[in-house]
Design an enzyme around this catalytic site. Structure first.
Site, mmCIF file in Angstrom:
data_model
loop_
_atom_site.group_PDB
_atom_site.id
_atom_site.type_symbol
_atom_site.label_atom_id
_atom_site.label_comp_id
_atom_site.label_asym_id
_atom_site.label_seq_id
_atom_site.Cartn_x
_atom_site.Cartn_y
_atom_site.Cartn_z
ATOM 1 N N GLY B 46 -7.539 53.640 35.578
ATOM 2 C CA GLY B 46 -6.500 52.573 36.598
ATOM 3 C C GLY B 46 -6.984 51.961 37.464
ATOM 4 N N ILE B 71 -10.166 62.753 40.152
ATOM 5 C CA ILE B 71 -11.406 61.613 40.027
ATOM 6 C C ILE B 71 -10.554 60.461 41.407
ATOM 7 C CG2 ILE B 71 -12.074 59.897 39.093
ATOM 8 C CD1 ILE B 71 -12.422 62.517 38.121
ATOM 9 N N ASN B 126 1.415 52.159 37.357
ATOM 10 C CA ASN B 126 1.190 53.695 37.366
ATOM 11 C C ASN B 126 1.568 53.755 38.731
ATOM 12 O OD1 ASN B 126 -0.434 56.060 37.929
ATOM 13 N ND2 ASN B 126 -2.461 55.770 37.725
ATOM 14 N N CYS B 129 0.791 58.910 39.641
ATOM 15 C CA CYS B 129 -1.336 59.341 40.272
ATOM 16 C C CYS B 129 -0.999 60.342 41.355
ATOM 17 C CB CYS B 129 -2.215 58.883 40.607
ATOM 18 S SG CYS B 129 -4.207 59.099 40.680
ATOM 19 N N VAL B 190 3.959 61.910 29.757
ATOM 20 C CA VAL B 190 3.746 61.642 30.913
ATOM 21 C C VAL B 190 2.904 61.748 31.229
ATOM 22 C CG1 VAL B 190 6.091 63.165 31.805
ATOM 23 C CG2 VAL B 190 3.522 64.620 31.161
#
Lengths: 246, 300
Positions: B46, B71, B126, B129, B190
């Site tokens: 990402g 993370i 994204n 997250c 997902v």
């Protein structure tokens, strides 16, 4: 191309002190089986537990690779049940080990199961080094190490062998030019703090990791030169580079 | 003769296996184990406009049948990615998808504008997250908010646009429909499930952020059901994600309606996972006498 997980045979798996096991596996390999401070990911199970477990190389003798582990959870509990000829999957060697190209008087300082990489390091250096080993109570691997070192200093927390207390109580940093250490974080922190010449102190860091090969970023730690992966840039770092409190 | 090719939003994938964002870095580490040009595609770690160090404290925690991660989008930032990582990725014969995150709509837009200038094949937005305080999942729970992000990004995005959905969407089908209406060319679903683990000796949550994202085989049946429901409701290609460990899981996702899949957690426990899965799919199709994935897609 590197090989991924290899299936290897267990040679022996022996409890050498309470909950401390010495695991020897047989590997046929044309490549290096690894240097002191490098590690392997091990798994003897399918998908439960999901992750493999990282272990430092404790010794390499011809085609036999030795690991030392303490039974602390499900993974190590499964490992402890393995018998000779059982199969184990291994990925490695991984990470960056200790710099063996050092001069001057060298000290190795280990705490508990952190002794594992220090054994292989002592054997490889094999040049009049001093070995400091701290244990909780039972002492192990000292007879083997004695062959490769000038002097051994032992502490136990209960005073049953060597001096009572922590290894950092008896370590005299001013006697040494280079220091290598592996063990609990507070111990390594103290070793680094006590050494005046911090650029010659090397620490082997531990961190929870998923992959062991530098992609999950689960084991990343903050260092003075940015985020570093314990599994890839480490596990050995300069003591002055890392922060033990974060 | 079997053919595993799949075309998603005008981009051709040689097979339906895409390495999932955050589990494959920028491909370098895996390229030491197998030629990554074997992959159908690769979704990058990402990316955010600026470099991020990620979260403090525990970042990975294993649970039964899965792992939780927090993370926190540690990444070098879009510019460093384009300069240092993209040339290597572009040299690989596989579809490169840039996974983009942001704290604000403006950040998403600037990042996408920068990526427009590159040879990236697709962008995966994204909005799901679970591990960052602002942005991320907060864009992915309410359909009208997600719709706004996608609309703004679509206005500037010159690449094929995938929107990655969160399982935390209030209504998965409605969320999917809104994103398609706002201009998504494809949907991937997902992302990880927000989840909790507690250290009972320390008497506090394992993770500094309290919750973290759960992935792995334990989420597969739920993710599979979501892919099934969404694929019935929208007309764009669906990329199924969640707990794929072997080729059988991939076939299930295809049968549930996915055009392609992303393999994530499996990469952590076997660096050759994607390569083995690709081989497994081919063998399965051969054995079953199926010549294209289309024959089994969405048959459930």
């Amino acid at each position: 191309m590197k090989v991924g997980y290899r299936e290897v045979d267990i040679f022996s798996n022996t409890e050498i002190a309470k909950d401390i096991f010495e695991l020897k596996v047989q590997i046929e390999s044309n490549d290096s089986m690894g240097d002191p401070g490098q590690f392997y990911m091990l798994r003897s199970w399918d998908l439960d537990p999901l992750l493999s477990r990282p272990f430092s190389i404790c010794n390499v003798e011809e085609s036999v690779l030795t690991f030392l582990y303490k039974v602390v959870g499900r993974g190590t509990n499964y490992l402890s049940k393995l018998k000779p000829k059982d199969k184990l999957k291994v990925l490695g060697p991984l990470g960056n080990g200790f710099n063996l190209n050092v001069s001057g008087k060298v000290a190795l300082i280990s705490g508990g199961i952190g002794i594992a990489p220090m054994i292989y390091l002592a054997k490889k250096l094999n040049t009049g080094i001093d070995f400091y080993a701290g244990f909780t109570n039972e002492v192990y691997y000292m007879d083997y190490v004695r062959k490769y070192v000038a002097k051994i200093y032992i502490t136990t927390e209960d005073g049953s062998t060597g001096q009572k207390g922590f290894i950092t109580d008896i370590f005299r940093p001013e006697k040494y030019d280079v220091v290598f250490t592996c063990g609990p974080s507070p111990m390594m922190k103290k070793v680094v703090e006590n050494c005046e010449n911090k650029s010659s102190v090397f620490v082997s860091m531990e961190s929870v990791m998923a992959c062991g090969m530098g992609v999950c970023l689960g084991c990343s730690i903050k260092t003075k030169s940015g985020m570093k992966r314990v599994c890839k840039e480490g596990p050995v770092f300069k003591g002055e580079e890392v922060f033990f409190d974060d | 003769m079997i053919d595993t090719k799949v075309n998603i939003a005008g981009v051709e994938f040689k097979n339906p296996v895409i390495a999932a964002s955050g589990t494959f870095g920028f491909g370098r580490e895996f390229s030491e184990y197998f030629p990554i040009s074997k992959l159908g595609g690769l979704s990058t770690k990402g990316l955010t406009l600026r470099q991020r160090e990620g979260n403090k404290g525990v970042r990975i925690h294993e649970t039964t049948g899965g792992i939780m991660n927090s993370i926190g989008l540690q990444n070098p930032g879009i510019d460093a990615f384009i300069e240092e990582e993209l040339p290597f990725l572009n040299s690989q014969d596989t579809v490169i998808i840039a996974n983009v995150s942001g704290n604000t709509i403006e950040e998403y837009v600037i990042s996408v504008e920068k990526l427009n200038q590159t040879e990236i094949d697709m962008i995966e937005l994204n909005i799901s997250c679970p591990n960052v305080k602002e942005g991320g999942i907060s864009f992915g729970t309410k359909a009208e908010i997600a719709s706004n992000v996608v609309t703004q990004v679509r206005k500037v995005c010159q690449k094929s646009l995938i929107v990655k959905l969160s399982p935390s969407a209030e209504n998965m089908v409605e969320m999917a429909e809104s994103c398609v209406e706002a201009g998504a060319d494809a949907l991937s679903l997902v992302n990880t499930f927000p989840a909790l683990a507690i250290d009972i000796s320390k008497k506090k949550a394992i993770f500094d952020n309290i919750t973290a994202g759960l992935s792995g085989p334990c989420i597969k049946p739920i993710a599979l059901r979501m892919v099934y429901e969404v694929s019935k409701a929208v007309d764009v290609p669906i990329i199924g994600i969640g707990g794929i460990m072997d080729y059988r899981d991939v076939i299930e996702y295809i049968m549930a309606g996915a055009w392609a899949v992303q393999v994530g957690t499996a990469n952590f426990i076997n660096p050759n996972a994607c390569a083995e899965i690709i081989e497994g799919i081919e063998e399965y199709l051969q054995k079953e006498g199926i010549s294209t994935l289309e024959e089994i897609r969405g048959i459930i």
